[in-house]
Design a protein around this motif. Structure first.
Motif, mmCIF file in Angstrom:
data_model
loop_
_atom_site.group_PDB
_atom_site.id
_atom_site.type_symbol
_atom_site.label_atom_id
_atom_site.label_comp_id
_atom_site.label_asym_id
_atom_site.label_seq_id
_atom_site.Cartn_x
_atom_site.Cartn_y
_atom_site.Cartn_z
ATOM 1 N N ILE A 1 14.620 -10.855 -130.756
ATOM 2 C CA ILE A 1 14.975 -12.027 -131.562
ATOM 3 C C ILE A 1 14.496 -11.826 -133.000
ATOM 4 C CG2 ILE A 1 12.950 -13.487 -131.097
ATOM 5 C CD1 ILE A 1 14.968 -15.825 -130.774
ATOM 6 N N ASP B 1 14.370 -8.828 -134.512
ATOM 7 C CA ASP B 1 15.332 -7.880 -135.092
ATOM 8 C C ASP B 1 16.640 -8.580 -135.446
ATOM 9 O OD1 ASP B 1 13.499 -5.897 -134.717
ATOM 10 O OD2 ASP B 1 14.368 -5.167 -132.841
ATOM 11 N N ALA B 2 17.115 -9.409 -134.514
ATOM 12 C CA ALA B 2 18.384 -10.105 -134.746
ATOM 13 C C ALA B 2 18.284 -10.975 -135.987
ATOM 14 C CB ALA B 2 18.741 -10.950 -133.523
ATOM 15 N N ALA B 3 17.172 -11.693 -136.108
ATOM 16 C CA ALA B 3 17.018 -12.602 -137.245
ATOM 17 C C ALA B 3 16.970 -11.831 -138.561
ATOM 18 C CB ALA B 3 15.758 -13.433 -137.071
ATOM 19 N N PHE B 4 16.267 -10.683 -138.567
ATOM 20 C CA PHE B 4 16.197 -9.921 -139.816
ATOM 21 C C PHE B 4 17.566 -9.332 -140.161
ATOM 22 C CE2 PHE B 4 11.550 -9.420 -138.528
ATOM 23 C CZ PHE B 4 11.214 -10.591 -139.194
ATOM 24 N N LEU B 5 18.314 -8.907 -139.129
ATOM 25 C CA LEU B 5 19.671 -8.415 -139.372
ATOM 26 C C LEU B 5 20.567 -9.515 -139.942
ATOM 27 C CD1 LEU B 5 20.429 -6.164 -136.289
ATOM 28 C CD2 LEU B 5 20.758 -5.524 -138.656
ATOM 29 N N ASP B 6 20.300 -10.756 -139.530
ATOM 30 C CA ASP B 6 21.117 -11.866 -140.020
ATOM 31 C C ASP B 6 20.611 -12.394 -141.350
ATOM 32 O OD1 ASP B 6 22.972 -11.837 -138.056
ATOM 33 O OD2 ASP B 6 22.049 -13.377 -136.816
ATOM 34 N N GLY B 7 19.622 -11.737 -141.922
ATOM 35 C CA GLY B 7 19.195 -12.082 -143.261
ATOM 36 C C GLY B 7 18.138 -13.174 -143.358
ATOM 37 N N PHE B 8 17.416 -13.455 -142.270
ATOM 38 C CA PHE B 8 16.288 -14.377 -142.361
ATOM 39 C C PHE B 8 15.144 -13.693 -143.121
ATOM 40 C CE2 PHE B 8 18.119 -16.360 -138.540
ATOM 41 C CZ PHE B 8 17.785 -17.687 -138.695
#
Lengths: 358, 278
Positions: free
Chosen positions: B170, B172-179
């Motif tokens: 979660i 990794d996903a958030a950083f990929l989505d630009g958080f």
């Protein structure tokens, strides 16, 4: 056009004591469906995370010729779906909206994109539900939607079906396949399941112990495995492997001999020991003695499904074992059979490295 | 009425009676403490009554002024500041321990935990010596620091057990989505960890509210907390134990616990059992 290129990429999780990935060179030329296939711990997820920018590595990664080392993850035009279904603690709608919230779009355009993705993935009925309270299959569908909505050039899928219950796996697999057909992007799919790799990709990179052993079309990988490991890993059951020796211009397998196939005459002339591989479905099996057929004994028969059967064969002095796949209507367990090894299907591998000799 | 339903009725009645008995056993001390606070001194000291024959509000009135009022306010201030200090600090520390491996992280974590293993008494004398020299004796700040020594390790430990149950993907996903990291904390990580947040806050509060060893020895007058003030009722020379005051103070002191448990029971009982994977 999106071209992903890796040059001499290595990665170690423990500061160089062991390598999860070793000197990988690989180029994905254009949009298309790729997969990284290999047993667990072979480095496939590591490779995917390096492409995403989530891990430190040595070597270089290029997207369309641009070195990605200094490019932050959010600017890489990448979307990723993970093995465990990740959703944010918000509604399904907000989850889908999240990746595009920063893009300069009219709010109607954003709304339109969310609706479009949700209808492709059949998420409409649960659009207002809190995403984190859904079942794993629905959560993974949401995660897939979040990856697609970004209009990224490269979609990375890290074993997205592994944690989904079996009966929903096929549904999701079909959805992924449909999306791959509709959207022209680079899809890189990581899996240990060859049937997923075969369904969801055109070119497969087979990996083991941190290296890419073969990267080719699935047909070519199946027909001409570059390594014994590849031959054995791909196919169920995998390729038969027999240890052989060159003797008087023939291939000797202790209790039977075969003529050397023309392609390999030069290699076997120079090497005494080698490994022979042959796919189980390439044999012709007969109940009667015929010219050039080798006598075997049928130990067991198992149903493979779809009318196919697997024969477990052993040679006269039980020195060699084979599996043969076919319909074989008149073969009975416990009987003597004659097996033909077609010369064109025989592959010879180096005994030391397991590498193809052609 | 047939035989079976009458048997059922009997069973249910027995069950109700049993639980009523249990309830009486558990609630009686609290009841007796509360009514003792409402009795007159002579009633308390001459006979044992199970309800106040003459209602006396003096003890509770005493709670709203003088040293008692100050003690209650001190307790609240120390508890609120403990939560305000330890909650964010322990959250960040636990995030680092669980998500960002660094050199010696395991050793640092273990050292932190071992702080919690020594008895508070072994810290009292050094604290007293240091505090009297640097002017922290009898201050709320001094109490806050000493409580932090005990609160932080436990808080980090509880946070960790909650964080370990949240898959790292979660992040990794958030950083990929630009958080950004902070937006990720606010929008994703903390909402997911809400039960952990509440559990940690309750544990910090309750430790600070009930702590007595430091409160008695590191304060004199101005910064006495409620538990420290309670001891005064027993120690007034030549006056005997002031049962009425002790009971009134005791009654006040259990209120936050009751309130917290009522509102957070759902999260506390889930407590350390690893969360359902997100």
């Amino acid at each position: 056009m999106a071209r992903v290129e890796m040059k001499d990429v290595s990665c170690s999780y423990d500061g160089g004591m062991t390598y999860a990935l070793r000197n990988v060179d690989m180029t994905m030329e254009q949009e298309g469906r790729y997969s990284l296939l290999g047993p667990s711990g072979c480095g496939k997820t590591t490779l995917l995370k390096i492409i995403a920018g989530l891990l430190e590595y040595t070597g270089d990664v290029y997207f369309d010729g641009q070195n990605m080392r200094e490019v932050p993850i959010e600017d890489r035009s990448i979307a990723m779906v993970f093995q465990s279904p990740v959703v944010y603690p918000m509604s399904v709608y907000e989850n889908l909206l999240f990746p595009i919230r920063r893009e300069k779009l009219a709010s109607q355009e954003r709304e339109r994109r969310v609706r479009e993705i949700s209808s492709i993935l059949e998420l409409d009925p649960i659009l207002d539900a809190p995403a984190h309270k859904l079942g794993p299959a629905d959560r993974q569908t949401v995660a897939l939607g979040r990856a697609l909505i970004k209009e990224a050039k490269i979609i990375l899928l890290d074993e997205p079906l592994t944690s989904i219950e079996a009966e929903k796996r096929l549904v999701l697999r079909t959805k992924i396949k449909r999306i791959q057909e509709e959207q022209h992007k680079v899809f890189i799919y990581v899996t240990h399941d060859q049937s997923e790799a075969l369904t969801l990709s055109d070119r497969i990179a087979v990996m083991n112990e941190g290296r890419i052993l073969q990267f080719d079309t699935k047909e070519h990988i199946y027909e001409h495995p570059a390594y014994l490991f590849v031959g054995y890993f791909m196919g169920s059951p995998g390729m038969n492997m027999l240890e052989g020796k060159a003797k008087k211009g023939m291939m000797d397998f202790v209790d039977f001999t075969l003529p050397v196939p023309p392609d390999y005459e030069e290699y076997i002339g120079r090497h005494e020991e080698f490994e022979m591989g042959i796919r189980p479905e390439n044999f012709t099996v007969s109940t009667r003695k015929k010219r050039d057929f080798i006598p075997f004994y049928c130990m067991d028969i198992q149903e493979k499904g779809e009318g196919l059967r697997i024969l477990y064969l052993t040679s006269k002095e039980k020195r060699n074992e084979l599996k043969a796949v076919g319909t074989f209507p008149d073969i009975k367990s416990g009987s003597e059979v004659w097996v033909l090894f077609p010369a064109g299907k025989i592959r010879i591998y180096d005994k030391e490295s397991g590498k193809t000799v052609l | 009425m047939n035989k079976r339903s009458s048997k059922q009725l009997l069973g249910r009645t027995a069950k109700v009676i049993f639980f009523l008995l249990v309830l009486v056993v558990f609630l009686f001390p609290i009841y007796f403490m509360t009514i003792t606070a409402l009795k007159t001194r002579s009633e308390i000291e001459t006979r044992t009554t199970i309800y106040p024959h003459e209602l006396n509000m003096k003890n509770f009135r005493e709670m709203t002024r003088g040293p008692w009022k100050r003690a209650i306010i001190n307790s609240i201030v120390v508890c609120v500041s403990s939560v305000a200090l330890c909650l964010p600090v322990s959250f960040l520390a636990a995030y680092a321990f669980s998500r960002r491996p660094f050199m010696g992280d395991i050793h640092l974590y273990f050292w932190l935990i071992t702080n919690r293993m020594a008895p508070a008494a072994s810290f009292v004398l050094p604290f007293f010596a240091i505090y009297t020299n640097i002017g922290l004796f009898d201050t709320k700040l001094g109490l806050l620091f000493s409580y932090t020594l005990f609160n932080l390790p436990l808080a980090i430990w509880i946070w960790m057990s909650f964080m370990e149950a949240v898959p790292k993907e979660i992040d990794d996903a958030a950083f990929l989505d630009g958080f950004s990291v902070w937006r990720y904390f606010l929008r994703v990580f903390l909402p997911v960890l809400k039960p952990g947040l509440i559990t940690v806050a309750v544990f910090i509060w309750m430790f600070s509210w009930t702590e007595m060893m430091f409160a008695v020895n590191l304060t004199a007058v101005a910064s006495k907390t409620l538990p420290a003030q309670l001891t005064v009722t027993v120690m007034r020379l030549g006056y005997g134990v002031d049962w009425g005051m002790a009971a009134a103070g005791g009654t006040i002191s259990i209120i936050p616990g009751i309130v917290l448990v009522i509102f957070t029971k759902k999260y506390l009982t889930r407590g350390f059992v690893p969360l359902r994977r997100l």
